[in-house]
Design an enzyme around this catalytic site. Structure first.
Site, PDB file in Angstrom:
ATOM      1  N   ASP A   1     -59.200  81.917  80.530  1.00  0.00           N
ATOM      2  CA  ASP A   1     -59.162  80.994  81.666  1.00  0.00           C
ATOM      3  C   ASP A   1     -57.761  81.036  82.287  1.00  0.00           C
ATOM      4  OD1 ASP A   1     -60.976  78.266  82.541  1.00  0.00           O
ATOM      5  OD2 ASP A   1     -58.874  78.347  83.172  1.00  0.00           O
TER       6      ASP A   1
ATOM      7  N   HIS B   1     -75.895  87.110  88.174  1.00  0.00           N
ATOM      8  CA  HIS B   1     -75.525  85.816  88.748  1.00  0.00           C
ATOM      9  C   HIS B   1     -76.574  84.728  88.510  1.00  0.00           C
ATOM     10  CE1 HIS B   1     -73.698  82.852  91.279  1.00  0.00           C
ATOM     11  NE2 HIS B   1     -74.811  82.725  91.963  1.00  0.00           N
TER      12      HIS B   1
ATOM     13  N   ASN C   1     -70.165  73.169  82.226  1.00  0.00           N
ATOM     14  CA  ASN C   1     -70.380  72.181  83.283  1.00  0.00           C
ATOM     15  C   ASN C   1     -71.519  72.679  84.167  1.00  0.00           C
ATOM     16  OD1 ASN C   1     -68.206  70.536  82.449  1.00  0.00           O
ATOM     17  ND2 ASN C   1     -66.764  71.917  83.444  1.00  0.00           N
TER      18      ASN C   1
ATOM     19  N   GLY D   1     -68.551  68.213  87.375  1.00  0.00           N
ATOM     20  CA  GLY D   1     -67.200  68.730  87.623  1.00  0.00           C
ATOM     21  C   GLY D   1     -67.157  70.245  87.734  1.00  0.00           C
TER      22      GLY D   1
ATOM     23  N   HIS E   1     -70.917  80.009  89.169  1.00  0.00           N
ATOM     24  CA  HIS E   1     -71.499  81.139  88.440  1.00  0.00           C
ATOM     25  C   HIS E   1     -71.467  80.673  86.993  1.00  0.00           C
ATOM     26  CE1 HIS E   1     -72.246  85.517  87.594  1.00  0.00           C
ATOM     27  NE2 HIS E   1     -71.727  85.148  86.427  1.00  0.00           N
TER      28      HIS E   1
ATOM     29  N   HIS F   1     -70.983  79.640  83.379  1.00  0.00           N
ATOM     30  CA  HIS F   1     -69.977  80.036  82.396  1.00  0.00           C
ATOM     31  C   HIS F   1     -69.915  79.016  81.278  1.00  0.00           C
ATOM     32  CE1 HIS F   1     -68.043  77.664  85.566  1.00  0.00           C
ATOM     33  NE2 HIS F   1     -67.266  77.171  84.628  1.00  0.00           N
TER      34      HIS F   1
ATOM     35  N   HIS G   1     -67.154  77.504  78.544  1.00  0.00           N
ATOM     36  CA  HIS G   1     -65.762  77.408  78.111  1.00  0.00           C
ATOM     37  C   HIS G   1     -65.758  77.439  76.585  1.00  0.00           C
ATOM     38  CE1 HIS G   1     -64.179  75.693  82.025  1.00  0.00           C
ATOM     39  NE2 HIS G   1     -65.454  75.379  82.144  1.00  0.00           N
TER      40      HIS G   1
HETATM   41  P1  AMP Z   1     -65.674  74.698  85.824  1.00  0.00           P
HETATM   42  O1  AMP Z   1     -64.950  73.464  86.271  1.00  0.00           O
HETATM   43  O2  AMP Z   1     -66.502  74.480  84.602  1.00  0.00           O
HETATM   44  O3  AMP Z   1     -66.436  75.355  86.952  1.00  0.00           O
HETATM   45  O4  AMP Z   1     -64.538  75.700  85.363  1.00  0.00           O
HETATM   46  C1  AMP Z   1     -64.066  76.756  86.117  1.00  0.00           C
HETATM   47  C2  AMP Z   1     -62.920  77.378  85.348  1.00  0.00           C
HETATM   48  O5  AMP Z   1     -62.629  78.642  85.919  1.00  0.00           O
HETATM   49  C3  AMP Z   1     -61.622  76.562  85.364  1.00  0.00           C
HETATM   50  O6  AMP Z   1     -61.253  76.263  84.033  1.00  0.00           O
HETATM   51  C4  AMP Z   1     -60.618  77.503  86.051  1.00  0.00           C
HETATM   52  O7  AMP Z   1     -59.328  77.395  85.506  1.00  0.00           O
HETATM   53  C5  AMP Z   1     -61.238  78.864  85.795  1.00  0.00           C
HETATM   54  N1  AMP Z   1     -60.900  79.904  86.768  1.00  0.00           N
HETATM   55  C6  AMP Z   1     -60.978  79.842  88.113  1.00  0.00           C
HETATM   56  N2  AMP Z   1     -60.608  81.022  88.665  1.00  0.00           N
HETATM   57  C7  AMP Z   1     -60.317  81.855  87.635  1.00  0.00           C
HETATM   58  C8  AMP Z   1     -59.891  83.214  87.542  1.00  0.00           C
HETATM   59  N3  AMP Z   1     -59.658  83.973  88.623  1.00  0.00           N
HETATM   60  N4  AMP Z   1     -59.683  83.746  86.308  1.00  0.00           N
HETATM   61  C9  AMP Z   1     -59.886  82.997  85.211  1.00  0.00           C
HETATM   62  N5  AMP Z   1     -60.285  81.715  85.220  1.00  0.00           N
HETATM   63  C10 AMP Z   1     -60.508  81.142  86.417  1.00  0.00           C
END
Ligand code: AMP
Length: 113
Positions: free
Chosen positions: A31, A47, A85, A91, A96, A98, A100
């Protein structure tokens, strides 16, 4: 047509990432704004907007991928937190799907969410 998310651009190799593990279906990378000493994101290459749209059959494969990643990093022993999320009221910022993977809180002053 909907604009591509940054994670789709990462899958296409158009945006760089710190890759941790990859196979045909999934990608794990660090991240960019870690909220824990270890903060990895796991995404499917195909996707899906969020978990609600995900295919249960792929979820089984993703489980195996996350378990493999956790073992690779030693998190199978130390422990980790898995968060996805789903939708704007959760939030979610990147639309796309994911997961954490968060770990290393024991000796850290950082708190989660
Ligand atoms: P969410 O709030 O669950 O959608 O989390 C999105 C996550 O993507 C956040 O923790 C961001 O810090 C992370 N993020 C956004 N852009 C990038 C990127 N280019 N490379 C790595 N992590 C990213």
């Amino acid at each position: 047509m909907q604009e591509k998310t940054v994670f789709e651009l990462i899958v296409e190799g158009k945006v760089p990432c710190n890759k941790v593990l990859e196979d045909n279906d999934f990608l794990a990378f660090e991240d960019i704004n870690p909220r824990a000493p270890i903060h990895i994101l796991v995404i499917p290459k195909k996707h899906f907007r969020d978990f609600q749209e995900f295919e249960p059959e792929l979820m089984a494969k993703m489980t195996a991928f996350i378990q493999k990643l956790a073992t690779l990093l030693g998190l199978d022993k130390s422990g980790y937190r898995l968060v996805s999320n789903c939708g704007k009221d959760s939030g979610q910022e990147v639309f796309h799907l994911h997961f954490h993977i968060l770990s290393g809180f024991k000796n850290s002053s950082k708190t989660l969410f």
